[in-house]
Every structure is written in structure tokens, then in C-alpha cells.
Design an enzyme around this catalytic site. Structure first.
Site, PDB file in Angstrom:
ATOM      1  N   GLU A 148      -5.017   1.569   1.133  1.00  0.00           N
ATOM      2  CA  GLU A 148      -4.186   1.535   2.341  1.00  0.00           C
ATOM      3  C   GLU A 148      -4.989   1.458   3.630  1.00  0.00           C
ATOM      4  O   GLU A 148      -4.619   0.765   4.577  1.00  0.00           O
ATOM      5  CB  GLU A 148      -3.263   2.758   2.377  1.00  0.00           C
ATOM      6  CG  GLU A 148      -2.112   2.719   1.393  1.00  0.00           C
ATOM      7  CD  GLU A 148      -2.483   3.099  -0.026  1.00  0.00           C
ATOM      8  OE1 GLU A 148      -1.635   2.983  -0.933  1.00  0.00           O
ATOM      9  OE2 GLU A 148      -3.648   3.516  -0.238  1.00  0.00           O
ATOM     10  N   HIS A 158       6.559  10.960  -3.472  1.00  0.00           N
ATOM     11  CA  HIS A 158       7.296   9.710  -3.298  1.00  0.00           C
ATOM     12  C   HIS A 158       8.599   9.927  -2.533  1.00  0.00           C
ATOM     13  O   HIS A 158       9.481   9.080  -2.559  1.00  0.00           O
ATOM     14  CB  HIS A 158       7.629   9.083  -4.663  1.00  0.00           C
ATOM     15  CG  HIS A 158       6.433   8.662  -5.456  1.00  0.00           C
ATOM     16  ND1 HIS A 158       5.639   9.549  -6.126  1.00  0.00           N
ATOM     17  CD2 HIS A 158       5.894   7.429  -5.667  1.00  0.00           C
ATOM     18  CE1 HIS A 158       4.664   8.892  -6.740  1.00  0.00           C
ATOM     19  NE2 HIS A 158       4.796   7.602  -6.469  1.00  0.00           N
ATOM     20  N   ALA A 184       6.216   5.624   1.777  1.00  0.00           N
ATOM     21  CA  ALA A 184       5.751   6.139   3.067  1.00  0.00           C
ATOM     22  C   ALA A 184       4.712   7.239   2.880  1.00  0.00           C
ATOM     23  O   ALA A 184       3.820   7.409   3.715  1.00  0.00           O
ATOM     24  CB  ALA A 184       6.937   6.660   3.875  1.00  0.00           C
TER      25      ALA A 184
END
Length: 658
Positions: free
Chosen positions: A397, A464, A421
Site C-alpha cells: 500500500e 476488515h 479501508a
């Protein structure tokens, strides 16, 4: 030191000498000024000039270079006016950051230089993004990025090398191995014999270069650049050199063995090269004297000019206005053709139509190509737009967010899909320290949207299910959107992509396939910073967003006697305080509902703002309702009690009756 110059024009050899001498003489002057208290800090590159000068001379003026704080030679070789450099170092307005950042922490599009941030690593991923843009535009250009041997231990280094290798990006990764990371020697930083060996693990070509030999640096890098322009690929270069002074001057060099300092003093890149050019009769003692005198006079002149410059003055509106790039919102209206679609469909449709409108828009993310993303938002996109623009990424990321920044620097747009997210934590540094601060620091916008599938209610557990918008609303320079309905999601996403500033776009997973709405088939936009009033009443104001909107609607349906203003914020940064204040002044009561845990969230800020600005209109204490102060549990029974839906009904009834 052996110099090989058989095929090198004497004019180039002389230029390399002058280009090394200039930063050396500047540094010697800066060390005097430091002792006189006329500058506050200095990171010396004395003894390493050959690397900066050699690499920069091998690049064309169109090719980006991303230096570190010991690469003064990059800036001077690119021809940046000395008065602007001196102003930058003294925090004057003639510098590049308007006094907002120091030393070499700046960039300039005019000279194709992108300066570092103190966290070091992200610039490697930024170089990937710049190189990717060049590749997508079919421009045969090289991007060079610097790091130190200490920086090779950072995760960003490994992520960036891997991405560049997988995508065959034309990047020169330049490691200045100068012996010490502040006081930590190399034998305490890595185990491999040479850092160039790290390239092998990524399937990357690598070379070891004598970083104190200007002709070896220039000729090797120049040949590599010519090759890379024809055959796009990344190359790892390890420059063996030494840091002759402290990490910064206050640190000193007492930790360095004296015999090691003596060894590298004898390898001084300028003294050795000067003697070589004298032997070759390219230089004479008289010419050396003239060159040094001319440079010295110019340094003194530009320094005096900088000293005479008026100190920068504070202007609040200027400071606030420069946090984000100004955009004149352009409204696109839709036609009358509508269809009933889900939230996930609206996001997909908006993204697809934005891809059609913006040929320079690239989608980056894990599994976003053939697979269509884990939530199928980009399903079918590869067939329409191709794999160049819809790119599967490695699981990294930080490097991908940084690469998105690089795309923006090089004139393109990027949408990054965080698979969840929650995983933005792995890309947190470039989001809050690079994307968010670049425009304020040196006027470079970040044309990046980060899509954030978020939220609980689906039994996905602690990693999650987070709704972590408060991580980002806290950070000036970021816009944060959080739609609850398909119509809003499509229009706001289109606006976010048009916006040249970094945007976090939150998409609640539990709403993806459960919420339907009539949505125009045409492309359209919605303004940021405008809340939506879903219901109107005199009894109480309800402020919420995301899934909280639907929870509030359910509660109000059960209690039809409660006449409330129900405000869906839609955008959290910028925040529509005007609508909130107007409602509170009318109703006298306010309850704020958020899915995030209570402490430090949006509800706290809204509550504080109302208390500060509407206190005399309140008939009751402001009430906040949020999830429990725990991580999000997996089991359904636990998650139901964690989420605030049931508690909201109780709190609403209590406040109405207050």
C-alpha cells in the site's frame, strides 16, 4: 584513483569539475555561516559531490530527479539560481516553500526536481509513479531517485523496487552508501556484502560504482540511461562513498575511527579529479584560481542578496489557502434517464464514466484488473480501458499511494483502491505526510483519490470492518467523503476525481448491495462540503453519515412522532457547518451518530463546534452516540452490541424528552 576518459570530451570533463566545485564551495561557506549563527542547520554532502553531479549530468533536463539532503550537487547542476537556494535555506519568500519547510525539503517542476520528506522512503515509490507516467505516455525518459544505505532498511525501499521490477519501470535507484546512518555503521544496518545484491531478489539489474570517481559515475550512469531509454527497466546502483562530516553538523564524527576518516580523505572526489585534469592539461593552476574566484564572488553576491531580503511575514489567509489547491467547482448536470441501482453499481458507473472522460486517469489496486476488485467495482474495466490504466498492484500500500503521487506530479490522475479501508494503515505515511502536505509545502497538488471500502455489520472482524475516517479528517490537506446513497456516491466520486487534491472516498461495504436508489445514467457531479437534509422537523437535529444515516431513518420510521432534522453530512472534510448550525438554532437539540468509536471522532468535533458557536440556542446537552471503545469483534452477537444502532434509539428518545 583511476580515471578513464578516452571517449569523453574535454569540455564535459571540465564541466564535471566545475559542477562538483560549486556545491563544495557553497558548503564551505555554509559551514562558516553555521558557526556564525546565520543559518540554523546543515546536512553536509562534502566528499559525495561526484554522485550528485555525475548522475544529474547523465540525465536530460526533462527527466525527473528525486534527491536527498546530501545532494546539493543535483540542485546546482540543474541550474537553480543560488539566491533562491539561499532563500530556501533561510526560510525567505524567494525560496521554494514560502518558509514552510527547510533545506532540501522542496520540489520544483521548473527544474524537474522532487525533494524528499524526512521519512525518506516514500520518494522511492513516487519515482515509480513518475516513471509509470512516462511509460504510459510513451516518453523515453529515465527517473532517478536517491536514498542512503540506511534508507534501504525501510519497507518503502523494498516495496518500490518490487513495483518497479514487476512493471519494468525506467527508474535508477541510487543508493549513496556513505558508511553511517547518523552514527550507526553499515555492519549494524545490513548483513549482505553489498547493497547492490538486494536487486537480485527483485530480478533487477544492479551495479556497484565508485561514488568518489566522477568519470566512473558519469560514464556508467550515462550509458545506463541511454540503454534504459531504449529498453525500459529499473536499475539499482550502489555508490560506494563516505560521509566526511556529521549526519548534520551538530552530530560531529567522533564515532568514526580516525584511520577510516584518513582513508576516505585521500579519496576526495574533487582533489583527486583536479590533479587528474592538471595532468591531462585540461586544467591549469591559473584556471583553477579563476574558477574558484568566479564561483566565490557569485556565492557572496547571492548570499548578500538573500540577507537583504525581508523576512517572511505571517498571513493567516495565505497559510490556510495554500493547504489545498484551489478548484473552481464545475457542475455537470444529468438528464432525465434514471435507473434503480445499488450503491456498488453507482460507484462503478461513476468510476467508469470518469475513466472515459479522463484519458490520463489510472486505477491502481490489488486484484482490480481481470478479477474486478474484491467487491467487483472494476469488473469489466480491463476489457474497456486495458491493463495499462487498470493495474493490479503487488500487496504494498505504501508504494502504491506514493506511486499515485508520482503519477500526479507527472501530470496524470490516479484512483487507488484500498482492498479494505483498514489496510490504509500500511500506506498511512505517504497519505498523511506526502499527499496531504505537498501543496502547502511547495505548491504541488496530489491528484489522487483513495477508495476506502469500510464499515461493520458484515461479520468481517477487527481487520476488515473499521470505519477509520477520523485518521484522516484530523490531517490538513486531505478531503474526506462518505456517501450513504447511490446518487450521492456517483456524483461525489466524479467530483473527487475532478478535484486535484487528495481525497479519501469511504464506501460502506454493508451498503454496497443493500441500498438501492434511482440514479441518473448520465455523468454528473455534486459539490463537496454540502450536507443533505433528508428529513425536517422542529424537535431535534440528527447529524450522521454512512451507515448511521440508514440506522437513523429506521429509528425515525418506528417513532413517527419525532419530528427531526436528519442531516447526512456526505462530506466530512470539508464539513458543512452552516447546515448544522442552522438546524441546531432551529431545534435547540443535537444528537450525533457515528459508526466509529467515540473518542476522537467526527461526533466530538461536531459537538465542540456546536458548543462553541451555538451554545445559546441549545436547550439540552449535545449527545454523541458511537460504537464501543473496543476493536470490532467478529461474532454476530458481539458485533451487534459493538455497533451503536440500538443505543442510538435509546439516546434519541432520552434527548427528545429532556
Amino acid at each position: 584513483m583511476e580515471y578513464l576518459n578516452a571517449e569523453l570530451d574535454s569540455k564535459i570533463q571540465l564541466k564535471l569539475y566545475k559542477d562538483m566545485l560549486l556545491p563544495r564551495l557553497i558548503e564551505e561557506k555554509m559551514l562558516i555561516l553555521l558557526r556564525q549563527g546565520k543559518i540554523s542547520k546543515w546536512f553536509s554532502g562534502i566528499g559525495q559531490e561526484a554522485i550528485s553531479v555525475g548522475v544529474t549530468n547523465a540525465l536530460t533536463s526533462e527527466e525527473y530527479v528525486l534527491p536527498m539532503h546530501r545532494n546539493l550537487g543535483v540542485f546546482t547542476t540543474r541550474g537553480i539560481p543560488l539566491d533562491r537556494l539561499f532563500s530556501q535555506w533561510q526560510g525567505k519568500a524567494n525560496g521554494f516553500t514560502k518558509g514552510r519547510d527547510r533545506s532540501f525539503h522542496f520540489g520544483t517542476q521548473e527544474y524537474k526536481i522532487v525533494g524528499m520528506i524526512s521519512h525518506l522512503g516514500p520518494q522511492l515509490g513516487v519515482a515509480d509513479g513518475i516513471a509509470l507516467a512516462n511509460k504510459l505516455k510513451n516518453e523515453k525518459l529515465v527517473t532517478a531517485v536517491f536514498t542512503g544505505e540506511g534508507g534501504t532498511s525501510e519497507g518503502d525501499f523494498h516495496e518500490a523496487l518490487n513495483v518497479a521490477a514487476v512493471w519494468d519501470l525506467p527508474v535508477l535507484f541510487c543508493i549513496e552508501n556513505n558508511g553511517y546512518g547518523l552514527s550507526t555503521p553499515t555492519n549494524e544496518q545490513y548483513k549482505c556484502k553489498d547493497l547492490a545484491n538486494k536487486g537480485i531478489g527483485y530480478g533487477m539489474e544492479s551495479h556497484i560504482i565508485d561514488g568518489n570517481n566522477i568519470l566512473e559515475v558519469f560514464t556508467t550512469v550515462n550509458n545506463l540511461c541511454e540503454s534504459i531509454r531504449k529498453n525500459s527497466r529499473p536499475v539499482l546502483l550502489e555508490f560506494k562513498t563516505f560521509r566526511m562530516r556529521g549526519h548534520e553538523e551538530a552530530s560531529g564524527t567522533k564515532y568514526v575511527p580516525e584511520e577510516l576518516m584518513d582513508f576516505w580523505k585521500d579519496k576526495d572526489p574533487i582533489a583527486n579529479y583536479e590533479n587528474f585534469l592538471l595532468d591531462e592539461e585540461i586544467l591549469t593552476e591559473e584556471l583553477i584560481k579563476d574558477i574558484k574566484s568566479e564561483i566565490g564572488l557569485d556565492i557572496d553576491k547571492k548570499l548578500e542578496q538573500t540577507f537583504q531580503e525581508t523576512p517572511i511575514s505571517y498571513n493567516k489567509s495565505n497559510e490556510l489557502d495554500d493547504v489545498l489547491k484551489y478548484i473552481d467547482y464545475q457542475s455537470y448536470d444529468h438528464g432525465n434517464i434514471i435507473k434503480n441501482i445499488r450503491l456498488v453499481d453507482a460507484i462503478s458507473e461513476g468510476l467508469k464514466q470518469s475513466m472515459e472522460r479522463h484519458g490520463d486517469l489510472v486505477i491502481l489496486g490489488q486484484d482490480v484488473a481481470e478479477y474486478g476488485g474484491v467487491f467487483k467495482v472494476t469488473e469489466g474495466f480491463v476489457e474497456i480501458f486495458g491493463k495499462d490504466r487498470v493495474r493490479n498492484t503487488p500487496i504494498c500500500e505504501s508504494a502504491i499511494v506514493s506511486a499515485a503521487m508520482g503519477l500526479s506530479i507527472n501530470g496524470m490522475k490516479a484512483v487507488v483502491e484500498m482492498q479494505f479501508a483498514d489496510f490504509a494503515s500500511s500506506g498511512f505515511n505517504p497519505i498523511v505526510n506526502y499527499l496531504a502536505k505537498s501543496h502547502y509545502r511547495w505548491g504541488q497538488h496530489a491528484d489522487v483519490v483513495i477508495r476506502m471500502p469500510c464499515g461493520g455489520g458484515v461479520g468481517a472482524g477487527p481487520f476488515h470492518s473499521q470505519t477509520n475516517e477520523a485518521w484522516f479528517t484530523k490531517t490538513p490537506g486531505l478531503k474526506v467523503l462518505y456517501p450513504a446513497f447511490p446518487y450521492d456516491a456517483k456524483g461525489l466520486l466524479n467530483t473527487a476525481i475532478n478535484d486535484p487534491n487528495p481525497v479519501l472516498f469511504f464506501e460502506h461495504k454493508a451498503l454496497y448491495r443493500s441500498i438501492y436508489q434511482e440514479v441518473p445514467t448520465d455523468y454528473y457531479t455534486l459539490p463537496l462540503g454540502k450536507a443533505s437534509i433528508l428529513k425536517e422537523g422542529e424537535a431535534i437535529s440528527i447529524v450522521t453519515y454512512g451507515a448511521g444515516v440508514h440506522w437513523a431513518l429506521e429509528v425515525l420510521e418506528k417513532h413517527e412522532g419525532i419530528k427531526a432534522d436528519l442531516i447526512d453530512l456526505r462530506t466530512l472534510q470539508p464539513l458543512d457547518t452552516e447546515t448544522i448550525y442552522k438546524s441546531v438554532m432551529k431545534t435547540g437539540k443535537l444528537i450525533i451518530l457515528q459508526e466509529d468509536s467515540l473518542f476522537g471522532g467526527i461526533a466530538s468535533d461536531v459537538s465542540a463546534l456546536v458548543m462553541e458557536n451555538c451554545f445559546r440556542y441549545l436547550d439540552a446537552p449535545v449527545k454523541r452516540v458511537a460504537s464501543s471503545e473496543t476493536p470490532i469483534p467478529f461474532a454476530k452477537e458481539l458485533e451487534e452490541h459493538y455497533l451503536p444502532k440500538a443505543r442510538f434509539q435509546t439516546a434519541l428518545l432520552e434527548l427528545v424528552a429532556y
